[in-house]
Scaffold this active site. Structure first.
Site, mmCIF file in Angstrom:
data_model
loop_
_atom_site.group_PDB
_atom_site.id
_atom_site.type_symbol
_atom_site.label_atom_id
_atom_site.label_comp_id
_atom_site.label_asym_id
_atom_site.label_seq_id
_atom_site.Cartn_x
_atom_site.Cartn_y
_atom_site.Cartn_z
ATOM 1 N N ARG A 122 -26.909 -8.784 34.234
ATOM 2 C CA ARG A 122 -27.378 -7.426 34.497
ATOM 3 C C ARG A 122 -28.887 -7.410 34.743
ATOM 4 O O ARG A 122 -29.659 -7.968 33.955
ATOM 5 C CB ARG A 122 -27.063 -6.545 33.288
ATOM 6 N N GLU A 179 -7.511 -5.549 3.572
ATOM 7 C CA GLU A 179 -7.545 -6.688 2.640
ATOM 8 C C GLU A 179 -8.657 -6.531 1.598
ATOM 9 O O GLU A 179 -9.241 -7.520 1.150
ATOM 10 C CB GLU A 179 -7.728 -8.019 3.395
ATOM 11 N N SER A 228 -7.414 1.350 -2.406
ATOM 12 C CA SER A 228 -8.071 0.284 -3.152
ATOM 13 C C SER A 228 -7.456 0.106 -4.535
ATOM 14 O O SER A 228 -7.532 -0.981 -5.110
ATOM 15 C CB SER A 228 -9.570 0.585 -3.284
ATOM 16 N N THR A 249 0.813 -1.212 0.000
ATOM 17 C CA THR A 249 0.000 0.000 0.000
ATOM 18 C C THR A 249 0.850 1.269 0.000
ATOM 19 O O THR A 249 1.841 1.370 0.727
ATOM 20 C CB THR A 249 -0.927 0.012 1.222
ATOM 21 N N GLU A 250 0.433 2.235 -0.813
ATOM 22 C CA GLU A 250 1.116 3.520 -0.893
ATOM 23 C C GLU A 250 0.137 4.655 -0.615
ATOM 24 O O GLU A 250 -1.079 4.465 -0.679
ATOM 25 C CB GLU A 250 1.742 3.697 -2.275
ATOM 26 N N PRO A 251 0.649 5.857 -0.314
ATOM 27 C CA PRO A 251 -0.242 6.982 -0.041
ATOM 28 C C PRO A 251 -1.228 7.270 -1.168
ATOM 29 O O PRO A 251 -2.349 7.719 -0.915
ATOM 30 C CB PRO A 251 0.732 8.152 0.159
#
Length: 408
Positions: A295, A390, A155, A149-151
């Site tokens: 509870r 993912e 997707s 992944t890059e900036p």
């Protein structure tokens, strides 16, 4: 909400009694079930205690990683003799059980396991490199990060600006990666880096190759750790590469085929993410069953209200749905059947249902569902990334639609 927090015991690995588990006996061998019991015991004995505090403090725990390494969690998919040579169902069972309590550890294990498997696959014709790196990586002593992944990517994973150019017998790498898990720990040694190794032609993207880059190589900078909403006790950093020189042997596989190999792995790697979603939903179910049973409100347990019990039933239905879809996909993959549609469906449905389960769990627990030390709140924080990592839910819908023949 009062200012004093009622401290309640956290959920362990068992989901509210055996009746709460939707069984899929067709999916497993006796060895699978024995492994599941082993991991469940590990979660109860080692992982559960301190999970809340690790998340609150955003603390990566090296001792917990070493314990997971002794369990054999990191080398499950690595070929023998260095790893277990196990199947994807085995990895999914580990991811499911750990995520019932600690999704941060689950993703730490998941990323290392798939990175080790990818490295072993890409370097299969490089025995010297395999012998040097694989034993310690499969044992969890050295981490291998997955640097895709890059900036500018997200997707659009193939939109890679990081470049690698030949210089004599070496490669020189420049660029950056972001959201890289397991890249800044004391165990972090290498990153499988995907970089463009040619020029764009005829409007097509440049070919992409994979490299094994040491994280201590001159020119590699590990950026500051991200402050994340969820997976807070996992390790995530950006990476920067400034004229990083690596030898020709750092090229993994064939030049120009790296992206294709990455996509193939990302396809089946969605299945363990579905298993993590399943585990998180199980954790929500277990914690909510306990809460509504203990509870009391208006003189009786919350579980005595039909509106409450029906919402818990919805979580149980979500768990059952996630379990069937996840292990159907894993079972098919382990038999060599096509799983492009199954992986996308499992990842989409399980991640979306996990988010709904976490929302319901926090809603039913009222103020306690808004306090960081409770399991429900941690699951709510951890669930959010499941529809993003993912492959986003939108990407999964795109893949499913294309599989139906729709013109996308």
């Amino acid at each position: 909400m009062t200012s004093t927090v009622e401290r309640r015991p956290e959920v362990g690995s068992s989901p509210g009694g055996s009746s709460a588990v939707y069984e899929v006996p067709w999916a497993f061998t006796d060895e699978h079930l024995e492994w599941q019991r082993t991991v469940a015991a590990f979660v109860a004995d080692v992982v559960a205690d301190g999970a809340a505090q690790r998340s609150i403090e955003r603390r990566f725990d090296p001792d917990l990683v070493r314990a997971a390494g002794r369990l054999g969690a990191f080398g499950l998919l690595a070929p023998e003799p260095h790893g277990a040579g196990a199947d994807v169902r085995t990895l999914c069972l580990a991811a499911e059980e750990v995520a019932t309590v600690d999704s941060s550890l689950a993703v730490t294990m998941h990323v290392q396991a798939i990175s080790v498997a990818l490295f072993a696959h890409l370097a299969k014709d490089q025995p010297a490199l395999l012998d040097e790196v694989l034993p310690r990586a499969a044992a969890g002593e050295d981490f291998i990060s997955f640097g895709l992944t890059e900036p500018s990517g997200g997707s659009d994973a193939g939109n890679i600006s990081t470049s690698a150019r030949r210089d004599g017998d070496d490669w020189v790498i420049n660029g950056s990666k972001q959201f890289i898990t397991n890249s800044g720990t004391e165990f972090s040694r290498h990153v499988i880096l995907f970089a463009a190794t040619g020029e764009k032609r005829d409007g097509r993207r440049a070919p992409i190759s994979a490299f094994l880059v040491p994280l201590d190589a001159p020119g590699v900078v590990v950026g500051p750790e991200y402050a994340k909403l969820g997976w807070r006790s996992s390790d995530t950093h950006p990476l920067f590469f400034d004229d990083v020189r690596v030898p020709g042997t750092a090229l993994l596989g064939t030049e120009g085929t790296g992206y294709r190999e990455a996509l193939a792995f990302l396809t089946w790697a969605r299945i363990p993410i579905a298993a993590m979603s399943l585990g998180l939903a199980r954790g929500c179910l277990s914690d909510t069953l306990r809460f509504v049973s203990e509870r009391e409100s208006f003189g009786r347990p919350l579980a005595g209200n039909q509106g409450v019990s029906f919402q818990v039933a919805d979580i149980a239905a979500a768990v059952a749905t996630c379990r069937v879809l996840t292990y159907d996909a894993a079972w098919k993959y382990d038999r060599g059947l096509p799983i492009e549609r199954e992986a996308a469906v499992a990842k989409l449905v399980a991640s979306e249902l996990a988010n709904k389960a976490a929302y319901t769990a926090t809603q039913l627990q009222g103020g306690y569902g808004f306090i960081e030390e409770t399991a429900a709140t941690r699951h709510y924080q951890d669930a959010r990334i499941l529809t993003i990592g993912e492959g986003t839910s939108e990407v999964q819908r795109l893949l499913i639609a294309r599989g139906l023949g729709l013109p996308l």
